[in-house]
Design a protein around this motif. Structure first.
Motif, short mmCIF file in Angstrom:
data_model
loop_
_atom_site.label_atom_id
_atom_site.label_comp_id
_atom_site.label_asym_id
_atom_site.label_seq_id
_atom_site.Cartn_x
_atom_site.Cartn_y
_atom_site.Cartn_z
N ASN A 28 0.83 -1.20 0.00
CA ASN A 28 0.00 0.00 0.00
C ASN A 28 0.87 1.26 0.00
O ASN A 28 0.59 2.20 0.71
N ASP A 29 1.93 1.23 -0.80
CA ASP A 29 2.78 2.42 -0.87
C ASP A 29 2.68 3.04 -2.25
O ASP A 29 2.14 2.45 -3.18
N GLY A 30 3.22 4.21 -2.41
CA GLY A 30 3.10 4.96 -3.66
C GLY A 30 3.81 4.35 -4.85
O GLY A 30 3.44 4.61 -5.99
N ASP A 31 4.84 3.55 -4.63
CA ASP A 31 5.62 3.01 -5.74
C ASP A 31 5.01 1.74 -6.34
O ASP A 31 5.37 1.35 -7.45
N VAL A 32 4.12 1.11 -5.65
CA VAL A 32 3.67 -0.22 -6.07
C VAL A 32 2.93 -0.20 -7.42
O VAL A 32 3.10 -1.12 -8.21
N THR A 33 2.17 0.82 -7.72
CA THR A 33 1.40 0.83 -8.95
C THR A 33 2.28 0.75 -10.18
O THR A 33 2.07 -0.08 -11.06
N LEU A 34 3.29 1.59 -10.25
CA LEU A 34 4.19 1.59 -11.41
C LEU A 34 5.05 0.34 -11.46
O LEU A 34 5.22 -0.28 -12.51
N VAL A 35 5.58 -0.08 -10.33
CA VAL A 35 6.44 -1.27 -10.29
C VAL A 35 5.64 -2.51 -10.67
O VAL A 35 6.11 -3.35 -11.45
N TRP A 36 4.43 -2.63 -10.17
CA TRP A 36 3.59 -3.77 -10.49
C TRP A 36 3.21 -3.77 -11.98
O TRP A 36 3.24 -4.80 -12.65
N ALA A 37 2.90 -2.60 -12.52
CA ALA A 37 2.58 -2.51 -13.95
C ALA A 37 3.78 -2.92 -14.80
O ALA A 37 3.63 -3.60 -15.81
N GLN A 38 4.97 -2.54 -14.37
CA GLN A 38 6.17 -2.93 -15.11
C GLN A 38 6.35 -4.45 -15.06
O GLN A 38 6.70 -5.07 -16.07
N HIS A 39 6.11 -5.04 -13.92
CA HIS A 39 6.20 -6.50 -13.77
C HIS A 39 5.27 -7.18 -14.78
O HIS A 39 5.67 -8.11 -15.47
N ARG A 40 4.04 -6.71 -14.87
CA ARG A 40 3.07 -7.33 -15.78
C ARG A 40 3.39 -7.04 -17.24
O ARG A 40 3.20 -7.90 -18.10
N ALA A 41 3.92 -5.86 -17.53
CA ALA A 41 4.24 -5.49 -18.91
C ALA A 41 5.40 -6.30 -19.48
O ALA A 41 5.48 -6.50 -20.69
N ARG A 42 6.29 -6.78 -18.65
CA ARG A 42 7.44 -7.54 -19.15
C ARG A 42 7.01 -8.77 -19.94
O ARG A 42 7.71 -9.22 -20.83
N GLY A 43 5.85 -9.32 -19.63
CA GLY A 43 5.35 -10.47 -20.36
C GLY A 43 5.01 -10.17 -21.81
O GLY A 43 4.84 -11.08 -22.61
N LEU A 44 4.93 -8.90 -22.16
CA LEU A 44 4.65 -8.52 -23.54
C LEU A 44 5.87 -8.70 -24.44
O LEU A 44 5.73 -8.83 -25.65
N PHE A 45 7.07 -8.69 -23.86
CA PHE A 45 8.27 -8.76 -24.69
C PHE A 45 9.33 -9.73 -24.18
O PHE A 45 10.41 -9.85 -24.75
N MET A 46 9.02 -10.45 -23.12
CA MET A 46 9.94 -11.45 -22.58
C MET A 46 9.19 -12.77 -22.43
O MET A 46 7.98 -12.77 -22.22
N PRO A 47 9.90 -13.90 -22.49
CA PRO A 47 9.23 -15.17 -22.19
C PRO A 47 8.67 -15.13 -20.77
O PRO A 47 9.34 -14.63 -19.86
N PRO A 48 7.48 -15.63 -20.57
CA PRO A 48 6.86 -15.58 -19.23
C PRO A 48 7.74 -16.17 -18.13
O PRO A 48 7.74 -15.66 -17.01
N SER A 49 8.49 -17.21 -18.43
CA SER A 49 9.33 -17.81 -17.40
C SER A 49 10.39 -16.85 -16.88
O SER A 49 10.77 -16.91 -15.73
#
Length: 57
Positions: free
Chosen positions: A31-52
């Motif tokens: 519940n901190d201010g950085d989580v939204t962007l960091v979490w979105a980056q985590h999910r976006a990596r699947g668009l250009f990297m193998p899921p594993s």
């Protein structure tokens, strides 16, 4: 690349991983201010990297 997608193209960021992803579970509990962007980056990596590999970051 993930940061660019998360900041400039948020509509392209996939939804939360609902299949036991430990990182998504951890981000959803934060519940901190950085989580939204960091979490979105985590999910976006699947668009250009193998899921594993993307799920490790």
């Amino acid at each position: 690349m993930a940061r660019h997608i998360a900041e400039v193209h948020p509509e392209r960021v996939p939804p939360q991983h609902l299949d036991g992803c430990e990182l998504c579970l951890g981000y959803s509990r934060r519940n901190d201010g950085d989580v939204t962007l960091v979490w979105a980056q985590h999910r976006a990596r699947g668009l250009f990297m193998p899921p594993s590999l993307a799920r490790l970051l």
